[in-house]
Design an enzyme around this catalytic site. Sequence first.
Site, PDB file in Angstrom:
ATOM      1  N   ARG A 158      32.910  40.861  43.272  1.00 34.82           N
ATOM      2  CA  ARG A 158      32.354  42.199  43.336  1.00 34.82           C
ATOM      3  C   ARG A 158      32.576  43.310  42.770  1.00 34.82           C
ATOM      4  NH1 ARG A 158      34.811  46.264  47.079  1.00 34.82           N
ATOM      5  NH2 ARG A 158      36.724  44.861  46.727  1.00 34.82           N
ATOM      6  N   HIS A 208      42.856  41.548  43.908  1.00 31.48           N
ATOM      7  CA  HIS A 208      42.839  43.016  43.599  1.00 31.48           C
ATOM      8  C   HIS A 208      43.896  43.049  42.343  1.00 31.48           C
ATOM      9  CE1 HIS A 208      43.158  47.102  43.174  1.00 31.48           C
ATOM     10  NE2 HIS A 208      42.197  47.256  44.167  1.00 31.48           N
ATOM     11  N   HIS A 247      42.066  39.940  47.839  1.00 33.85           N
ATOM     12  CA  HIS A 247      41.553  40.995  48.356  1.00 33.85           C
ATOM     13  C   HIS A 247      40.267  40.954  48.869  1.00 33.85           C
ATOM     14  CE1 HIS A 247      40.859  45.172  48.195  1.00 33.85           C
ATOM     15  NE2 HIS A 247      39.931  45.154  47.590  1.00 33.85           N
ATOM     16  N   ARG A 293      37.310  43.595  38.191  1.00 32.83           N
ATOM     17  CA  ARG A 293      38.461  43.153  38.804  1.00 32.83           C
ATOM     18  C   ARG A 293      38.963  41.688  38.171  1.00 32.83           C
ATOM     19  NH1 ARG A 293      37.571  45.715  44.706  1.00 32.83           N
ATOM     20  NH2 ARG A 293      38.512  47.803  44.194  1.00 32.83           N
ATOM     21  N   GLU A 344      35.262  53.722  38.886  1.00 31.13           N
ATOM     22  CA  GLU A 344      36.372  52.367  39.185  1.00 31.13           C
ATOM     23  C   GLU A 344      35.709  51.453  38.393  1.00 31.13           C
ATOM     24  OE1 GLU A 344      36.462  51.373  43.448  1.00 31.13           O
ATOM     25  OE2 GLU A 344      37.187  53.374  43.826  1.00 31.13           O
TER      26      GLU A 344
END
Length: 534
Positions: A380, A236, A345, A285, A120
């Site tokens: 994060r 997100h 998110h 992100r 990811e």
Amino acid sequence: MSWEAHADLLVVGTGVAGLTAALRARELGLRVLVISKDDALAGNTGWAQGGIAVHRDEDGDPGDSLGAHVQDTLLAGAGLCSRPAVTGILSAGGAAVRRLCELGARFDADAAGSLDRTREGGHSAFRVIHAGGDATGAEVQRALGDSAREGGIAVLERHCVAELVRGSRGAVTGALAIDAEGRTGLLRAPAVLLATGGLGQLYEATTNPDVSTADGVALALRAGAAVADLEFVQFHPTVLYAPGAPRGRRPLVTEAVRGEGAVLVDARGQRVMRDEHQLADLAPRDVVSAAIARRMAETGTDHVYLDATGISAQFSDRFPTVLAACAQAGIDPRREPVPVTTAAHYACGGVVSTVHGRTGVTGLYAAGEVARTGLHGANRLASNSLLEGLVVGQQAAEAAGADLRSGVLAAESPDRAAPPPAQPVVDRDLLQRTMSRRAGIGRSAAGLAEAARVLDRGSVARPLSTRQAVEDSALLLTAQALLTAAAQRTESRGSHRRTDFPQPDRELRRSTALRLDVSGFLLGADTAVSEVAA
């Protein structure tokens, strides 16, 4: 009080951190009581699609290592992670996953029986394990929930904690709660663990469920604890876009779709991430969300597209949850690009706590998204959150058990058992609209100040006698703390983006904490975050 209950450890929340803590506390012989605003399986955990990022020597990517996972996490955190916290939590990940498997969790495996892995955004290796393709959170929640039921752990469903109560020396000694009929009760416990999840309901569009109303942040602040890094709200990059969609939770299109080869394109068919970052569509992100926001502004649109047609062959098996959500919207991602946009998110900050869950208030612990351990910093790293809940949830239970045995925790009764007091609230639609427009991805001093004025003018005092009043008061207090922190951070770093200060400032490469003074005003904490969370 209409009713009363007793426990050694009161766990507020039924997500991965809360149930992990409850199970470990029961193993240690503690009397455990879990409280949930909704049913026993409500919370963020069940909605997590991506997976758990973990390095395990027995079945990991040969090119991966714990050190590489640590480095990726520090890089994504943009200078605000605590290296000891990152190393401590990630190094305990392998054991936490093995324990979860022993509780019955079933992860996807390859033909040889090793756990299947994907990659990811922000990860330099294939280290994200998953279950049911894109239903990892649901499988984790199922395994923990089944184990809790089989272990006879008591869960108070549809009960809402209105306030933490403290003894004469300031230690937490329990909580005041409201049941489904609106009756107030006293929960006596020398140890209280906040595992209440996130704050996504501050915004109009979020991936979070309805229960994510920042309750734990507000409870901790009012109990005297410090919070930090609240300005770092991760948006997100890809939730399913639908014209005129109502406020609230939006279907998530997991980042793992891009990990398998999908790419972001704008309304003209041009790649969004080609020149934005060396990792392109797999950039962290904050980078992807900011790039999407810029491209939408440039093209005058309110969404972009995720083109997954190049991976259509494996889409059905790998992403059944995403496929079902798209089908409900009349979209076939195997044959056409999926319209996506950004949504609130994950809260990178929260209640300042150690990796063992201890806060600055005796008897109060925090774990999961509500906690600020130093793992996430300013942004994060994808799929680190479930791992944090597993590790810190277990360690918080062990810390509470040790503190009980050593006599650190108060054995006194609460200094009062009166009904919850009145607190300021704001109409939720007004609050969400204000926060979305002024404290979303792009922020400015003028916008943040206007948001604070709107919320101040719109607030009225209400007794915390219903779940809605409790939630609305928590949202308002957390919004005020977030706006205060965002105004103080005059730079752009991680998931905090200032249009008037577009560059990072080396002088601000630190976390700052806030707490309430005796009059209820938000002030900078006297104790530095590093001292509290060492």
